[in-house]
Design an enzyme around this catalytic site. Structure first.
Site, PDB file in Angstrom:
ATOM      1  N   GLU A  37       0.849  -1.186   0.000  1.00 11.55           N
ATOM      2  CA  GLU A  37       0.000   0.000   0.000  1.00 11.55           C
ATOM      3  C   GLU A  37       0.886   1.238   0.000  1.00 11.55           C
ATOM      4  O   GLU A  37       1.766   1.392   0.842  1.00 11.55           O
ATOM      5  CB  GLU A  37      -0.921   0.000   1.224  1.00 11.55           C
ATOM      6  CG  GLU A  37      -1.906   1.148   1.213  1.00 11.55           C
ATOM      7  CD  GLU A  37      -2.962   1.029   2.304  1.00 11.55           C
ATOM      8  OE1 GLU A  37      -3.550   2.067   2.647  1.00 11.55           O
ATOM      9  OE2 GLU A  37      -3.194  -0.084   2.803  1.00 11.55           O
ATOM     10  N   ARG A  38       0.656   2.124  -0.950  1.00 10.89           N
ATOM     11  CA  ARG A  38       1.479   3.324  -1.130  1.00 10.89           C
ATOM     12  C   ARG A  38       2.935   2.957  -1.400  1.00 10.89           C
ATOM     13  O   ARG A  38       3.857   3.631  -0.933  1.00 10.89           O
ATOM     14  CB  ARG A  38       1.378   4.268   0.065  1.00 10.89           C
ATOM     15  CG  ARG A  38      -0.038   4.609   0.485  1.00 10.89           C
ATOM     16  CD  ARG A  38      -0.872   5.128  -0.675  1.00 10.89           C
ATOM     17  NE  ARG A  38      -2.248   5.412  -0.278  1.00 10.89           N
ATOM     18  CZ  ARG A  38      -3.226   5.676  -1.152  1.00 10.89           C
ATOM     19  NH1 ARG A  38      -2.982   5.652  -2.448  1.00 10.89           N
ATOM     20  NH2 ARG A  38      -4.437   5.941  -0.740  1.00 10.89           N
TER      21      ARG A  38
ATOM     22  N   LYS B 286      -3.813  -0.065  14.132  1.00 11.41           N
ATOM     23  CA  LYS B 286      -4.714   0.944  13.554  1.00 11.41           C
ATOM     24  C   LYS B 286      -6.128   0.487  13.869  1.00 11.41           C
ATOM     25  O   LYS B 286      -6.612  -0.507  13.318  1.00 11.41           O
ATOM     26  CB  LYS B 286      -4.503   1.052  12.048  1.00 11.41           C
ATOM     27  CG  LYS B 286      -5.425   2.059  11.353  1.00 11.41           C
ATOM     28  CD  LYS B 286      -5.112   2.148   9.850  1.00 11.41           C
ATOM     29  CE  LYS B 286      -6.036   3.129   9.156  1.00 11.41           C
ATOM     30  NZ  LYS B 286      -5.723   3.245   7.699  1.00 11.41           N
TER      31      LYS B 286
ATOM     32  N   GLU C 154     -10.621   4.582   9.400  1.00 15.35           N
ATOM     33  CA  GLU C 154     -10.815   4.219   7.999  1.00 15.35           C
ATOM     34  C   GLU C 154     -11.356   2.791   7.863  1.00 15.35           C
ATOM     35  O   GLU C 154     -10.836   1.961   7.136  1.00 15.35           O
ATOM     36  CB  GLU C 154      -9.511   4.399   7.217  1.00 15.35           C
ATOM     37  CG  GLU C 154      -9.049   5.852   7.202  1.00 15.35           C
ATOM     38  CD  GLU C 154      -7.805   6.083   6.379  1.00 15.35           C
ATOM     39  OE1 GLU C 154      -7.655   7.186   5.840  1.00 15.35           O
ATOM     40  OE2 GLU C 154      -6.963   5.157   6.288  1.00 15.35           O
TER      41      GLU C 154
ATOM     42  N   ARG D 293     -11.697  17.551   9.984  1.00 11.21           N
ATOM     43  CA  ARG D 293     -10.815  16.387  10.114  1.00 11.21           C
ATOM     44  C   ARG D 293      -9.525  16.733  10.866  1.00 11.21           C
ATOM     45  O   ARG D 293      -8.989  15.895  11.597  1.00 11.21           O
ATOM     46  CB  ARG D 293     -10.498  15.849   8.720  1.00 11.21           C
ATOM     47  CG  ARG D 293      -9.437  14.764   8.690  1.00 11.21           C
ATOM     48  CD  ARG D 293      -9.372  14.127   7.315  1.00 11.21           C
ATOM     49  NE  ARG D 293      -8.175  13.330   7.141  1.00 11.21           N
ATOM     50  CZ  ARG D 293      -7.915  12.571   6.082  1.00 11.21           C
ATOM     51  NH1 ARG D 293      -8.793  12.522   5.088  1.00 11.21           N
ATOM     52  NH2 ARG D 293      -6.803  11.878   5.988  1.00 11.21           N
TER      53      ARG D 293
ATOM     54  N   ASP E 225      -2.744  14.368   6.688  1.00 14.11           N
ATOM     55  CA  ASP E 225      -2.236  13.087   6.193  1.00 14.11           C
ATOM     56  C   ASP E 225      -1.025  13.301   5.292  1.00 14.11           C
ATOM     57  O   ASP E 225      -1.127  13.160   4.069  1.00 14.11           O
ATOM     58  CB  ASP E 225      -3.337  12.344   5.427  1.00 14.11           C
ATOM     59  CG  ASP E 225      -2.953  10.906   5.095  1.00 14.11           C
ATOM     60  OD1 ASP E 225      -1.931  10.424   5.615  1.00 14.11           O
ATOM     61  OD2 ASP E 225      -3.679  10.264   4.325  1.00 14.11           O
TER      62      ASP E 225
ATOM     63  N   GLU F  13       5.294  10.138  13.680  1.00 13.65           N
ATOM     64  CA  GLU F  13       5.270   9.317  12.466  1.00 13.65           C
ATOM     65  C   GLU F  13       5.452  10.204  11.238  1.00 13.65           C
ATOM     66  O   GLU F  13       4.667  11.114  10.988  1.00 13.65           O
ATOM     67  CB  GLU F  13       3.951   8.549  12.348  1.00 13.65           C
ATOM     68  CG  GLU F  13       3.867   7.662  11.114  1.00 13.65           C
ATOM     69  CD  GLU F  13       2.534   6.939  10.983  1.00 13.65           C
ATOM     70  OE1 GLU F  13       2.346   6.220   9.983  1.00 13.65           O
ATOM     71  OE2 GLU F  13       1.670   7.098  11.869  1.00 13.65           O
TER      72      GLU F  13
ATOM     73  N   GLU G 153       3.803   9.383  -0.992  1.00 16.33           N
ATOM     74  CA  GLU G 153       2.388   9.260  -1.344  1.00 16.33           C
ATOM     75  C   GLU G 153       1.838  10.554  -1.929  1.00 16.33           C
ATOM     76  O   GLU G 153       1.218  10.556  -2.995  1.00 16.33           O
ATOM     77  CB  GLU G 153       1.572   8.839  -0.123  1.00 16.33           C
ATOM     78  CG  GLU G 153       0.093   8.722  -0.408  1.00 16.33           C
ATOM     79  CD  GLU G 153      -0.716   8.304   0.807  1.00 16.33           C
ATOM     80  OE1 GLU G 153      -1.949   8.266   0.691  1.00 16.33           O
ATOM     81  OE2 GLU G 153      -0.121   8.011   1.864  1.00 16.33           O
TER      82      GLU G 153
ATOM     83  N   TRP H 194     -14.129  12.246   2.747  1.00 15.73           N
ATOM     84  CA  TRP H 194     -12.881  12.157   3.497  1.00 15.73           C
ATOM     85  C   TRP H 194     -12.549  13.403   4.312  1.00 15.73           C
ATOM     86  O   TRP H 194     -11.559  13.416   5.037  1.00 15.73           O
ATOM     87  CB  TRP H 194     -11.727  11.836   2.540  1.00 15.73           C
ATOM     88  CG  TRP H 194     -11.910  10.528   1.839  1.00 15.73           C
ATOM     89  CD1 TRP H 194     -12.344  10.331   0.567  1.00 15.73           C
ATOM     90  CD2 TRP H 194     -11.717   9.227   2.392  1.00 15.73           C
ATOM     91  NE1 TRP H 194     -12.426   8.988   0.281  1.00 15.73           N
ATOM     92  CE2 TRP H 194     -12.038   8.287   1.388  1.00 15.73           C
ATOM     93  CE3 TRP H 194     -11.289   8.761   3.643  1.00 15.73           C
ATOM     94  CZ2 TRP H 194     -11.949   6.909   1.592  1.00 15.73           C
ATOM     95  CZ3 TRP H 194     -11.200   7.385   3.830  1.00 15.73           C
ATOM     96  CH2 TRP H 194     -11.530   6.477   2.824  1.00 15.73           C
TER      97      TRP H 194
END
Length: 687
Positions: free
Chosen positions: A166-167, A289, A293, A343, A372, A394, A400, A548
């Protein structure tokens, strides 16, 4: 694709003539009085031997007493030989992962003494010594003491067991394929070498979005194979972590619930942890996680994050394991019509009220920004806001939102800005770099992690220049006082050799790449103008009417998100007083983040004197021009470096130019059509 670039910054054959001469003088004999067993000390000796042999073409001897006038002494601080050559004061305070490198002169001999606080310290010291040798340091007067700034220095893989990433923008996974663990792969060992050489001490090997087969990694069929990978990591001083599915016992049919307060759930995790440690005694812990999502979590049962994290922490605590609980939690089914939900507020709103409720082996993993990993966004206000809860920052090495490792974007300057950001949580000097080190709040566990950018491409990172982000990440979190320029100068010399034209061109491109990428993409911190789901290429309104929560609110009068206390979502109030006031004020908010915090007219004057609309036009034209200039300079390197990497990077720069032109033309046309305001430079806009 051939293997050029596979060795990355451990390309010892590129050593200069001076480095080869120095290696011959000092590196014919390695003196040790400790008998290294399998582990980091043995690896340290092996790596020093490999490096010296590659540089001088002759394998050094490993002896207990040297007959050479110049030689290298390697040992831990417990070594009697090291104790004879360095005083207690010289060894004091280097820490378990630190080391001392000192040139010691006696009547008729000279020795470079490399003393590690432990076997891991020796390993890190060996890589530092080789780096000094290859970058031309004077070896006859070394006096270096180093220890890492951060306790946890981690990498997170987003690899899936089917082999996808992923990514991932550098091929497929070299850890998994066809729902199997690639245990015993030489590439895994080579990867461990690379990570140890930049000081990484923890790696989570699978995606935080844990699917069916990944859920089984903590169970018997796969644990023996995971243990083989952990065995390799251990030799390089790295602890293995696993991302786990919060609802594992339920999804595996072992329980009827995943309620963290249910005794059967807690018992399943305790049994699972016991079994994991039976196979992997130094297992690092779980990355989780949850309730994010569409991933399962404690919210389903009316519980909170502390309930969920503590249940797992209780299972790991007897073995010294950690729960890395990710704070990327927000409403991913937001109604775009709702202007009140923000968000950016989500992580702070979810976790700040829970401060003090987490066990001391829980570490909250907080993304560097509140959204993000955007090209530009403010630092997350959650970092440092929780005084009684362990935290880890992080970052995202994989590109990405910064070019998919097609476009050049050197991220160390961005990360430096983030680490230097002052929260004022405990007065001036409460910077992110100190919070992550546990010197502002007394965290038991803290540090920095990042999502990696590697795959099975021959050069590891897809784009040869993207290796700079991986190398730079490790060097920066070992020593955040290093400048972005120092790091890139090191990397270029180690990776491409000492041709001055090659070094200057690559350095100049990399050092200007982040602002260049920002110039032709989203302006002034607004973000998210990318193609949905793919996240490469321009789509101004791609996320504007989505679930989103990623909006720019551009209309015919202006653009930006009002996050002020006075008239907006109140997000600015999540910062301490100094930063809250800075961002709240329209005239004090830094230009580069203006549209993140404020909705303004296109005619609003920035602190530079330009209007917002003219800034948009100017930067998007400038971004393309900068890439065009890079291409001209790159072509001048033909014949001055290996043809393979020259051609590869030239091809990537051509793709980047196409991307930059598309961004320029779409963004400028979009905002001209919105605003009706002409470009003062009278350049081509497709009206």
């Amino acid at each position: 694709m051939s293997s050029k670039g596979y060795a990355c910054w451990l390309e010892y054959e590129l050593a200069s003539r001076a480095a080869k001469q120095a290696a011959r003088e000092w590196g014919r004999e390695i003196v040790m009085d400790e008998s290294p067993q399998q582990g980091p000390l043995q690896t340290a000796v092996n790596e020093l031997t490999i490096g010296l042999e590659a540089i001088i073409g002759q394998r050094p001897s490993i002896v207990k007493d040297s007959g050479q006038h110049r030689h290298i002494v390697v040992g831990t601080s417990r070594s009697p030989l090291v104790a004879l050559m360095l005083t207690e004061n010289e060894l004091e305070g280097i820490g378990a992962e630190g080391y001392r490198i000192k040139t010691v002169h006696t009547t008729n001999r000279e020795a470079i003494v490399l003393a590690g606080g432990s076997s891991k310290g020796c390993l890190y010291g060996v890589f530092h010594l080789l780096r000094l040798l290859l970058t031309g340091a004077a070896l006859d007067c070394l006096d270096i003491t180093e220890q890492p700034k951060y306790q946890l220095r981690m990498i997170n893989h987003w690899d899936n067991m089917d082999g996808s990433i992923e990514r991932g923008y550098a091929g497929r996974s070299f850890l998994f394929r066809n729902n199997e663990v690639l245990a015993g792969s030489q590439r895994i060992r080579d990867y461990a070498r690379l990570m140890a050489s930049i000081g990484i001490n923890g790696i989570a090997i699978n995606n935080v979005n844990v699917h069916k087969y990944e859920t089984l990694l903590v169970t018997e069929p796969y644990l023996p194979l995971v243990a083989v990978v952990a065995d390799v990591f251990r030799e390089y001083g790295i602890r293995l972590f696993l991302s786990v599915n919060y609802a594992s016992p339920l999804e595996l049919g072992e329980t009827t619930t995943a309620d963290p307060l249910d005794e059967s759930v807690a018992a399943w995790w305790k049994t699972t942890a016991e079994n994991v440690y039976r196979y992997i005694p130094d297992f690092g812990g779980f990355v989780v996680k949850a309730d994010s999502e569409n991933r399962p979590g404690p919210f389903t049962y009316g519980r909170d994050h502390a309930d969920g994290a503590n249940m797992l922490a209780e299972a790991l605590k007897p073995y010294g394991g950690l729960v890395m609980w990710r704070c990327f939690v927000y409403n991913c089914h937001q109604d775009w019509r709702d202007r009140l939900t923000d968000r950016a507020r989500a992580a702070y709103d979810h976790f700040k009220p829970l401060d003090g409720r987490f066990m001391d082996n829980v570490v909250l993993q907080i993304k560097n920004g509140p959204m993000d990993f955007q090209v530009l966004e403010p630092v997350s206000p959650l970092f440092g806001a929780m005084e009684r809860t362990n935290q880890i920052m992080e970052f995202q090495i994989t590109q990405e939102y910064t070019g998919h490792q097609i476009d050049v974007c050197y991220l160390i300057p961005q990360w430096k800005e983030i680490l230097e950001f002052d929260t004022y949580m405990k007065g001036k000097g409460s910077t992110i770099k100190e919070i992550a080190a546990g010197t502002v709040h007394p965290y038991v566990h803290c540090g920095i992690t990042a999502v990696t950018n590697v795959g099975d491409d021959a050069n590891w990172t897809g784009h040869h220049l993207a290796q700079a982000n991986l190398y730079g990440y490790g060097r920066l979190i070992w020593n955040p006082e290093l400048t972005a320029e120092e790091i890139i100068n090191e990397w270029v010399l180690l990776t491409f050799g000492d041709n001055p034209d090659v070094a200057k061109t690559i350095t100049d491109i990399l050092m200007t790449s982040w602002p260049t990428y920002e110039n032709y993409t989203a302006p002034l911190g607004v973000g998210w103008m990318v193609r949905p789901h793919l996240h490469y290429g321009v789509d101004v309104d791609g996320y504007e009417y989505s679930k989103w929560g990623t909006y720019h609110f551009a209309d015919h009068t202006g653009i930006g998100v009002d996050r002020t206390i006075g008239t907006g979502t109140g997000y600015t109030g999540q910062y301490g007083k100094t930063n809250a006031e800075l961002y709240e004020g329209l005239n004090t908010c830094p230009d580069k983040l203006l549209l993140f915090f404020h909705h303004v007219p296109y005619t609003h004057s920035l602190q530079t004197g330009k209007t917002v609309i003219q800034h948009i036009y100017d930067t998007h034209f400038a971004g393309v021009e900068q890439v065009e200039q890079w291409i001209v300079r790159w072509q001048e390197l033909e014949g001055k470096m290996d043809a393979e990497r020259f051609v590869h990077i030239a091809g990537r720069l051509d793709l980047q130019l196409d991307n930059a032109k598309q961004w320029r033309d779409v963004i400028n046309t979009y905002f001209y059509r919105k605003s009706g305001i002409y470009d003062q430079g009278q350049r081509v806009i497709y009206v």
